[in-house]
Motif scaffolding. Structure first.
Motif, mmCIF file in Angstrom:
data_model
loop_
_atom_site.group_PDB
_atom_site.id
_atom_site.type_symbol
_atom_site.label_atom_id
_atom_site.label_comp_id
_atom_site.label_asym_id
_atom_site.label_seq_id
_atom_site.Cartn_x
_atom_site.Cartn_y
_atom_site.Cartn_z
ATOM 1 N N ASP A 152 0.860 -1.190 0.000
ATOM 2 C CA ASP A 152 0.000 0.000 0.000
ATOM 3 C C ASP A 152 0.897 1.241 0.000
ATOM 4 O OD1 ASP A 152 0.772 0.183 2.842
ATOM 5 O OD2 ASP A 152 -0.952 1.508 3.022
ATOM 6 N N SER A 154 1.379 3.611 2.050
ATOM 7 C CA SER A 154 2.028 3.963 3.313
ATOM 8 C C SER A 154 3.258 3.118 3.596
ATOM 9 C CB SER A 154 1.031 3.804 4.467
ATOM 10 O OG SER A 154 0.845 2.425 4.800
ATOM 11 N N ASP A 200 -4.273 9.813 -3.274
ATOM 12 C CA ASP A 200 -4.380 10.338 -1.910
ATOM 13 C C ASP A 200 -4.170 9.268 -0.844
ATOM 14 O OD1 ASP A 200 -6.764 8.885 -1.750
ATOM 15 O OD2 ASP A 200 -8.062 10.642 -1.686
ATOM 16 N N GLY A 201 -4.080 8.001 -1.273
ATOM 17 C CA GLY A 201 -3.818 6.922 -0.340
ATOM 18 C C GLY A 201 -4.979 6.556 0.550
ATOM 19 N N SER A 202 -6.170 7.114 0.300
ATOM 20 C CA SER A 202 -7.302 6.825 1.175
ATOM 21 C C SER A 202 -8.444 6.085 0.465
ATOM 22 C CB SER A 202 -7.845 8.111 1.797
ATOM 23 O OG SER A 202 -8.350 8.984 0.803
ATOM 24 N N HIS A 203 -8.282 5.806 -0.824
ATOM 25 C CA HIS A 203 -9.291 5.059 -1.563
ATOM 26 C C HIS A 203 -8.630 4.021 -2.462
ATOM 27 C CE1 HIS A 203 -11.544 8.684 -0.408
ATOM 28 N NE2 HIS A 203 -12.582 7.861 -0.361
ATOM 29 N N ARG A 218 -12.957 2.499 0.700
ATOM 30 C CA ARG A 218 -12.203 3.425 1.544
ATOM 31 C C ARG A 218 -11.066 2.655 2.192
ATOM 32 N NH1 ARG A 218 -16.135 5.423 5.099
ATOM 33 N NH2 ARG A 218 -16.826 6.759 3.392
ATOM 34 N N TRP A 219 -9.870 3.242 2.171
ATOM 35 C CA TRP A 219 -8.694 2.597 2.729
ATOM 36 C C TRP A 219 -8.151 3.429 3.883
ATOM 37 C CZ3 TRP A 219 -6.000 -1.543 3.481
ATOM 38 C CH2 TRP A 219 -4.651 -1.477 3.826
ATOM 39 N N ASP A 220 -7.941 2.778 5.013
ATOM 40 C CA ASP A 220 -7.393 3.448 6.193
ATOM 41 C C ASP A 220 -6.071 2.777 6.543
ATOM 42 O OD1 ASP A 220 -6.759 4.569 8.627
ATOM 43 O OD2 ASP A 220 -8.779 4.419 9.449
ATOM 44 N N ALA A 221 -4.969 3.449 6.220
ATOM 45 C CA ALA A 221 -3.656 2.869 6.470
ATOM 46 C C ALA A 221 -3.305 2.842 7.947
ATOM 47 C CB ALA A 221 -2.585 3.647 5.699
ATOM 48 N N SER A 222 -4.012 3.611 8.785
ATOM 49 C CA SER A 222 -3.680 3.621 10.207
ATOM 50 C C SER A 222 -3.962 2.277 10.858
ATOM 51 C CB SER A 222 -4.460 4.726 10.924
ATOM 52 O OG SER A 222 -5.852 4.453 10.933
ATOM 53 N N GLU A 275 -16.287 9.880 -3.412
ATOM 54 C CA GLU A 275 -16.149 8.450 -3.158
ATOM 55 C C GLU A 275 -16.931 7.616 -4.186
ATOM 56 O OE1 GLU A 275 -17.138 8.015 1.035
ATOM 57 O OE2 GLU A 275 -14.972 8.017 1.471
#
Length: 339
Positions: A152, A154, A200-203, A218-222, A275
């Motif tokens: 990913d 991140s 943007d690394g979030s989708h 939706r992607w949450d790298a945290s 989205e």
């Protein structure tokens, strides 16, 4: 010719392909010029390049599946060590955290092969993650079929797409070991094949092969979580015949997504609207059976497997619509990567 670097093209040698092809790229026109090729392993259908651009890796998409390394500092690829067995029918690979990862379609697994400091492959895989499960499609989903694996944005996670289990697995890669973190379920029978991250690394956009659609997630790298949101058809109407989506690319500015669909032999253009994706048009892919697409320098490139060519398209910056600009002959072409 304005120097735009190089392209590397994979092909199916069993169908008459030349193996791994090196081509020069004209930065102004997007045109490719073949420099040389190497028929080193059977069916090098997918390729990935090292960060320094000096070493190329390929799968060998056979029952005795392997991964191979090549030096590509010259016009013709040169083997760099012996191929390493990874699993049955590897279809995709990527370079992540000092390893080459392969998605093995036949054996339904993901394999991590460590890289030595000089970029050559370690003697054996350091980790194997075996998928499990099935789906409702009686012919294609009797068991797991890992089709793609990549890191990913991140750098914290590895994601693998499984056509056989209608899911995307999120994994960790630590000390060479692959471990499952969580599994995100998609619609049963959708048959996910490949995905692309939004800049943007979030989708994440997941392309489904068995039902010609794209699932926006939706992607949450945290916390390494993937949440499906919407699903959009890749064609404006019901397909009249075969329709098997193959490749997906997001534009570097995040405004557009493109997909390729075999059978219908088209590229689809989507506008990114928050989205959601909105299908804005389709254009012919420039050949037959587009197996993969890639974007580089404002151009789209399509590997048309059955017509045996790689076609490039200039992309309208305002609409995202591709316009055919040229092609070269590459029998049984299967993918294009850039360095």
């Amino acid at each position: 010719m304005a120097d735009g670097g190089r392209a590397f093209i994979g092909s199916f040698t069993a169908a008459g392909g030349p193996g791994v092809v090196t081509a020069a790229v004209d930065a102004a026109s997007g045109a490719l010029t073949v420099l040389g090729s190497l028929n080193g392993v059977p069916d090098p259908s997918y390729l990935a390049l090292s960060a320094d651009g000096d070493t190329l890796y390929s799968v060998s998409e056979t029952t005795e599946g392997t991964v191979a390394a090549y030096r590509v500092t010259g016009a013709v690829p040169e083997p760099a060590g012996r191929p390493v067995p990874v699993g049955d029918g590897p279809t995709h690979l990527s370079v992540v955290a000092g390893h080459v990862l392969t998605a093995n379609y036949g054996s339904g697994s993901v394999t991590a092969v460590p890289l030595r400091p000089d970029g050559t492959l370690g003697a054996a895989p350091s980790g194997v993650l075996r998928h499990s499960g099935s789906g409702p499609h009686t012919l294609r989903q009797q068991g797991p079929h890992a089709h793609q694996v990549q890191g990913d944005p991140s750098g914290r996670w590895v994601v693998s797409v499984d056509l056989g289990t209608d899911s995307v697995r999120v994994c960790t890669l630590k000390e060479g070991g692959l471990a499952l973190h969580r599994e995100a379920a998609l619609r049963p029978g959708s048959g996910p094949r490949h995905l692309a991250f939004h800049p943007d690394g979030s989708h994440v956009y997941v392309l489904n092969e068995l039902t010609p659609t794209v699932t926006v997630c939706r992607w949450d790298a945290s916390d390494g979580s993937l949440k499906p949101l919407t699903e959009t058809p890749v064609l404006p109407g019901g397909p009249a015949g075969d329709a098997y989506p193959s490749g997906i690319v997001a534009s570097s500015d995040g405004g557009f997504v493109w997909t390729a669909t075999r059978g219908q032999d088209v590229l689809s253009v989507f506008a990114v609207e928050g989205e959601e994706l909105r299908l804005t048009g389709t254009v012919p892919c420039g050949g037959h059976w587009p197996r993969a697409i890639a974007a580089s320098g404002g151009f789209l490139y399509v590997a048309n497997e059955r017509s045996g060519d790689v076609t490039w398209f200039a992309v309208d910056a305002g609409t995202g619509l591709p316009r055919r600009a040229g092609s070269i002959a590459v029998p049984a072409a299967s993918c294009v990567v850039f360095g």
